[in-house]
Design an enzyme around this catalytic site. Structure first.
Site, mmCIF file in Angstrom:
data_model
loop_
_atom_site.group_PDB
_atom_site.id
_atom_site.type_symbol
_atom_site.label_atom_id
_atom_site.label_comp_id
_atom_site.label_asym_id
_atom_site.label_seq_id
_atom_site.Cartn_x
_atom_site.Cartn_y
_atom_site.Cartn_z
ATOM 1 N N THR A 71 0.850 -1.201 0.000
ATOM 2 C CA THR A 71 0.000 0.000 0.000
ATOM 3 C C THR A 71 0.883 1.249 0.000
ATOM 4 O O THR A 71 0.624 2.206 -0.732
ATOM 5 C CB THR A 71 -0.945 -0.011 1.232
ATOM 6 O OG1 THR A 71 -1.745 -1.187 1.157
ATOM 7 C CG2 THR A 71 -1.838 1.209 1.251
ATOM 8 N N ASN A 151 -6.471 -9.851 -6.951
ATOM 9 C CA ASN A 151 -6.457 -10.536 -5.656
ATOM 10 C C ASN A 151 -7.750 -11.269 -5.341
ATOM 11 O O ASN A 151 -7.772 -12.173 -4.521
ATOM 12 C CB ASN A 151 -6.150 -9.542 -4.523
ATOM 13 C CG ASN A 151 -6.996 -8.294 -4.595
ATOM 14 O OD1 ASN A 151 -6.968 -7.567 -5.591
ATOM 15 N ND2 ASN A 151 -7.780 -8.049 -3.578
ATOM 16 N N GLN A 181 0.088 -9.999 -6.055
ATOM 17 C CA GLN A 181 -0.399 -11.380 -6.078
ATOM 18 C C GLN A 181 0.302 -12.223 -7.154
ATOM 19 O O GLN A 181 0.031 -13.414 -7.279
ATOM 20 C CB GLN A 181 -1.922 -11.415 -6.299
ATOM 21 C CG GLN A 181 -2.723 -10.735 -5.195
ATOM 22 C CD GLN A 181 -2.719 -11.489 -3.873
ATOM 23 O OE1 GLN A 181 -2.298 -12.645 -3.787
ATOM 24 N NE2 GLN A 181 -3.169 -10.826 -2.812
ATOM 25 N N SER A 201 4.629 -7.057 -1.948
ATOM 26 C CA SER A 201 4.353 -7.129 -0.516
ATOM 27 C C SER A 201 4.970 -8.382 0.082
ATOM 28 O O SER A 201 4.789 -9.482 -0.442
ATOM 29 C CB SER A 201 2.836 -7.149 -0.319
ATOM 30 O OG SER A 201 2.539 -7.348 1.047
ATOM 31 N N HIS A 203 4.309 -9.888 3.075
ATOM 32 C CA HIS A 203 3.457 -10.846 3.806
ATOM 33 C C HIS A 203 2.619 -11.733 2.886
ATOM 34 O O HIS A 203 1.991 -12.683 3.354
ATOM 35 C CB HIS A 203 2.600 -10.140 4.864
ATOM 36 C CG HIS A 203 1.446 -9.346 4.354
ATOM 37 N ND1 HIS A 203 0.177 -9.843 4.315
ATOM 38 C CD2 HIS A 203 1.359 -8.085 3.882
ATOM 39 C CE1 HIS A 203 -0.644 -8.921 3.853
ATOM 40 N NE2 HIS A 203 0.043 -7.840 3.574
ATOM 41 N N THR A 239 14.891 5.280 9.154
ATOM 42 C CA THR A 239 16.040 4.388 9.341
ATOM 43 C C THR A 239 15.805 3.050 8.634
ATOM 44 O O THR A 239 14.768 2.420 8.824
ATOM 45 C CB THR A 239 16.276 4.154 10.850
ATOM 46 O OG1 THR A 239 16.473 5.432 11.451
ATOM 47 C CG2 THR A 239 17.492 3.268 11.098
ATOM 48 N N CYS A 324 -9.008 -6.592 3.681
ATOM 49 C CA CYS A 324 -8.965 -5.232 4.210
ATOM 50 C C CYS A 324 -10.341 -4.579 4.201
ATOM 51 O O CYS A 324 -10.600 -3.676 4.959
ATOM 52 C CB CYS A 324 -7.957 -4.396 3.442
ATOM 53 S SG CYS A 324 -8.205 -4.480 1.700
HETATM 54 N N1 PLP Z 1 -2.420 -5.077 -3.971
HETATM 55 C C1 PLP Z 1 -2.995 -6.284 -3.957
HETATM 56 C C2 PLP Z 1 -3.376 -6.918 -5.263
HETATM 57 C C3 PLP Z 1 -3.244 -6.943 -2.748
HETATM 58 O O1 PLP Z 1 -3.824 -8.159 -2.746
HETATM 59 C C4 PLP Z 1 -2.877 -6.302 -1.544
HETATM 60 C C5 PLP Z 1 -3.190 -6.917 -0.241
HETATM 61 O O2 PLP Z 1 -4.291 -7.405 -0.013
HETATM 62 C C6 PLP Z 1 -2.263 -5.037 -1.612
HETATM 63 C C7 PLP Z 1 -2.051 -4.465 -2.831
HETATM 64 C C8 PLP Z 1 -1.828 -4.333 -0.371
HETATM 65 O O3 PLP Z 1 -0.750 -5.025 0.218
HETATM 66 P P1 PLP Z 1 -0.214 -4.658 1.668
HETATM 67 O O4 PLP Z 1 -1.045 -5.415 2.640
HETATM 68 O O5 PLP Z 1 1.216 -5.101 1.668
HETATM 69 O O6 PLP Z 1 -0.330 -3.188 1.814
#
Ligand code: PLP
Length: 379
Positions: A71, A151, A181, A201, A203, A239, A324
């Protein structure tokens, strides 16, 4: 437990855990900006991680910036590009099926007076070629924002065709691509991809939360989002964290190894579930040619959240719309935009897999769905 919610987030891999242990040792924990030898050691480690990350992504080290999440990467790329390149044009093209990380940036730009042109998407979730040419043809397009793999559905953007069209019709338009993704699920070589800026990302690839990557192609100028001490060539102050960057790299190394093998394994799971669920009357909403890691299914007779909680009873974890926004109880805007009717979309559940899922889990999943149908479906 069966965890089919890997597009929301993934579990941390052992190699990431080991890396975290290694990089939290005192010997590498000094401030990478410090002048003493401990600081020198920390910045050496950090820059080494940056070099290796760049190499695995097909980028140059100076094109890679570590962020807190995708994000943040999206915000930096989209807002930063438009802020720095005011004379590039007043319009941005995109689709309404983007992740909120992109859509909210576009809303922000619209409030500043930019024109956002949303392309039409088909039932397969892909922007139509006519719509792309039409919106580009109107001219004044500074930036195009797309997602390589959706996603919610796994729909894969025909990016090669799209970037070719953009370069042919509007060569000065910069391209931002959300690769969140796609990473680790299809090969990505940033030197050949044709995007100017990309987000990733940690995670989503078995790293911990709190680390992302922004790629900015050499020569593309953007304003930083986070100002401060000028770390990371002034692109992202704060940092530097060898720990978070190292966790990303450890995960990246793992998911970029054996991509084809993992994909084959996941495809087997996906194919089996598509067939078994269709046979039971569920409707598959992911397009046929979607990446197999995501399977969006609508279960008639069960609202999305009801099915999610029924599965939870069996220790099976899936999601409704993207995590989210799941708490807002909305029907998926992605599915509606693809032309799925509201009732079908209201019953949609996303199953999302990782390289660690197995066929045994898929078999068990179907057994549990049968029990849920038997117990709870009012026919
Ligand atoms: N873009 C896509 C396609 C995602 O699936 C996600 C997370 O759900 C994001 C962006 C945002 O990722 P992050 O959680 O690292 O901000």
């Amino acid at each position: 437990m069966i965890y089919f919610d890997n597009s929301a987030t993934t579990f941390v891999s052992d190699s990431v855990r080991a890396k975290l242990q290694e990089l939290t040792e005192d010997a590498v924990s000094a401030n990478p900006g410090a002048l003493h030898k401990l600081g020198n050691r920390a910045i050496e480690v950090y820059e080494g991680i940056r070099r290796e990350t760049a190499q695995l992504l097909g980028a140059k080290p100076e094109e890679i910036f570590f962020t807190s999440c995708a994000t943040e990467s999206a915000n930096t790329a989209i807002k930063g590009y438009m802020s720095r390149n005011k004379r590039a044009g007043n319009a941005v093209i995109s689709t309404r099926t983007e992740h909120k990380a992109t859509l909210e940036c576009l809303e922000y730009l619209a409030k500043l007076g930019y024109e956002i042109r949303y392309l039409k998407v088909g039932m397969d979730g892909k922007p139509t070629a006519e719509s792309l040419e039409e919106e580009l043809g109107k001219g004044d397009v500074a930036l195009a924002c797309f997602t390589l793999v959706n996603n919610e559905t796994g729909s894969v953007l025909p990016f090669e065709n799209i970037s070719k069209t953009i370069r042919a019709v509007s060569p000065s338009t910069a391209i931002y691509l959300d690769c969140v993704q796609a990473l680790g699920k299809m090969p990505i070589d940033l030197s050949k991809l044709g995007a100017d800026m990309c987000s990733f990302s940690g995670h989503k690839i078995h790293s911990i939360k709190g680390n992302g990557v922004l790629y900015v192609k050499k020569g593309v100028r953007i304003d930083p989002l986070i100002l401060g001490g000028g770390q990371q060539d002034g692109m992202r102050s704060g940092t530097q964290s060898p720990v978070l960057a190292g966790a990303f790299l450890a995960a990246l190394k793992e998911v970029t190894t054996g991509i084809d093998e993992s994909r084959g394994k996941v495809k087997e799971i996906n194919d089996y579930l598509r067939k078994e669920l269709s046979d039971r009357g569920a409707r598959i909403l992911s397009p046929d040619d979607a990446l197999p890691y995501v399977l969006n299914v609508s279960f008639e007779g069960f609202e999305s959240e009801t099915m999610l909680h029924c599965l939870e009873i069996y220790d099976i974890y899936v999601s409704t719309v993207s995590a989210c926004s799941a708490k807002q109880k909305k029907v998926s805007y992605v599915l509606l935009e693809m032309g799925v009717d509201r009732k079908t979309a209201a019953n949609a559940v996303r199953l999302s897999f990782s390289r660690h899922n197995t066929m045994e889990e898929a078999h068990e999943f179907i057994k549990c769905v049968d029990q849920i149908y038997e117990q709870f479906l009012v026919r």
